[in-house]
Design a protein around this motif. Sequence first.
Motif, short mmCIF file in Angstrom:
data_model
loop_
_atom_site.label_atom_id
_atom_site.label_comp_id
_atom_site.label_asym_id
_atom_site.label_seq_id
_atom_site.Cartn_x
_atom_site.Cartn_y
_atom_site.Cartn_z
N ALA A 79 32.68 6.91 6.37
CA ALA A 79 31.98 5.55 7.50
C ALA A 79 30.32 6.12 7.85
O ALA A 79 30.31 4.84 6.95
CB ALA A 79 32.63 5.75 9.06
N LEU A 80 29.75 7.36 7.39
CA LEU A 80 28.49 6.70 7.94
C LEU A 80 28.02 7.18 6.07
O LEU A 80 27.07 5.60 5.90
CB LEU A 80 27.95 8.69 8.06
CG LEU A 80 27.78 8.66 9.26
CD1 LEU A 80 27.64 10.66 9.68
CD2 LEU A 80 27.23 8.25 10.64
N LEU A 81 28.89 7.40 5.47
CA LEU A 81 28.01 6.84 3.46
C LEU A 81 28.00 5.68 3.22
O LEU A 81 27.30 4.80 2.82
CB LEU A 81 28.76 8.12 2.78
CG LEU A 81 28.39 9.41 2.95
CD1 LEU A 81 29.46 10.23 1.79
CD2 LEU A 81 26.88 9.29 2.22
N LEU A 82 29.47 4.88 3.86
CA LEU A 82 29.34 3.27 3.85
C LEU A 82 28.58 2.49 3.73
O LEU A 82 28.24 2.40 4.14
CB LEU A 82 31.21 2.87 4.29
CG LEU A 82 31.24 1.30 4.05
CD1 LEU A 82 31.94 1.39 2.86
CD2 LEU A 82 32.98 1.18 4.87
N ASP A 83 28.56 3.59 6.22
CA ASP A 83 27.21 2.61 6.27
C ASP A 83 26.05 2.57 5.56
O ASP A 83 25.24 1.67 5.70
CB ASP A 83 27.02 2.91 8.03
CG ASP A 83 25.97 1.89 8.31
OD1 ASP A 83 25.96 1.96 8.68
OD2 ASP A 83 25.12 3.42 8.90
N LEU A 84 25.85 3.99 5.46
CA LEU A 84 24.72 3.66 4.19
C LEU A 84 24.42 2.31 3.13
O LEU A 84 23.28 1.85 3.45
CB LEU A 84 24.38 5.08 3.68
CG LEU A 84 22.71 5.90 3.15
CD1 LEU A 84 22.33 6.02 4.64
CD2 LEU A 84 23.25 7.27 2.54
N VAL A 85 25.25 2.54 2.72
CA VAL A 85 25.33 2.31 0.93
C VAL A 85 25.41 0.43 1.48
O VAL A 85 24.60 -0.23 0.93
CB VAL A 85 26.28 2.12 1.13
CG1 VAL A 85 27.20 1.26 -0.87
CG2 VAL A 85 26.39 3.26 -0.22
N LEU A 86 26.23 -0.13 2.32
CA LEU A 86 26.49 -1.63 2.99
C LEU A 86 24.86 -1.93 3.54
O LEU A 86 24.94 -2.99 3.44
CB LEU A 86 27.43 -1.54 4.26
CG LEU A 86 29.26 -1.81 4.02
CD1 LEU A 86 30.04 -1.99 4.46
CD2 LEU A 86 29.25 -2.62 1.94
#
Length: 294
Positions: free
Chosen positions: A171-178
Amino acid sequence: MSSPRRSVDGRAAASGAGAGGGGSPAHGSHGGGSIRFEFQALLSNRSPGAEPSAARLRASESPMHRRGSFPLAPAAAPQPPPPPLPEEDCMKLNPSFLGIALSSLLAIDLWVSKRMGVCAREKSSWGSARPLMKLLEISGHGVLWLAGTAYCLYQSDSWAGREVLVNLLFALLLDLVLVALLKGLVRRRRPSHNQMDMFFSFSVDKYSFPSGHATRAALVSRFILHHLVLAIPLRVLIVLWAFILGLSRVMLGRHNVTDVAFGFFLGYIQYSIVDYFWLSPFNIPAVFALWSHK
Ligand SMILES: CC(C)=CCC/C(C)=C/CC/C(C)=C/COP(=O)(O)O
C-alpha cells in the motif's frame, strides 16, 4: 476571423448605403451590448443628410476604435505594464462555464489556504506552533512508514502478521508511485508562503498536488482500522491524527486545501485498491516463501 465589431461596422455601412439609413441597430441581428453601443456611436456621428461613408469614418475615430489597431486612429500615451504576479496567484480566463467554475474554486482555494497558513513562518500569527506541526509532518513521513513497516515485517514471527505487513508495504509503495506520478503530471507549485524546509524530499516534492501526507494519512488510518482490533478511543485517535495531519499541511503553508482534500480522497481509494488485490500466501506464495527459513 473578422471581429464582431468590424462586421457590425460593415453592416451599418451597408444598411446606410442600401436602405438610406433606415435600419435600426436595436433590430439588427447582432444584438450584443458592445455591438449596440457601437451602433449608437455610429448613429450619433451621423447627421440626417450626411453620407454613410463619412459617418463610418467618424465612427472609426470613437474611443472604441482608438483602442483597437485601426491605422487611422492617433496613438494613446503608452502605459507601463503592470508588475507580474507570482505564478500561483495568476488565473487564466477560460470562457466555458466549467472553466469559470474551476477558476473560481481555485481562486477561493488560494485565498482560504493563504489565510489558513498561520504557521508558514516563524513570524506568522501561529508561528510558535510550527515545531508541533513539523512533528506531525514527521509522523506521516513516507520514510518513517516505509522503514517502520519493513522493520516490523522483518521481525514478525506470525503468518497473519506478515500478511498484514506485506500488504501495508504494498500500500505504501503504491501510494509513493501514484503520488509521484500525479505530482509530476499536474505540476502545481507549492503555495508561495511555504518555506521549503522539509526533511528528506524528492524532486517531485516541489509540487503540491496531491498532498502525499494526506494520501498516506487516509490510507494508513483506513488500513489500521480494518486490520487491527483496537479499542474505540484508539480508533478515534487514529482518525483524529489523519485529520489533524491534513490540516497541519495547510497551516504549515505546504499545501492548498484542495491538495489535502484530494489527497484524503486518493488515500481512501488506494486502500480499496489494496483490499481488492490483497496479497496472501495463497495468491503470491513466492513472496511469503521469503520467510520460510524462519
Ligand atoms: C525509501 C524511500 C525511497 C522512501 C521515500 C519516502 C518518501 C515518500 C519521501 C517523501 C516524503 C515527502 C517529503 C513527501 C511530501 O509530502 P507532501 O504532503 O508535502 O506532499
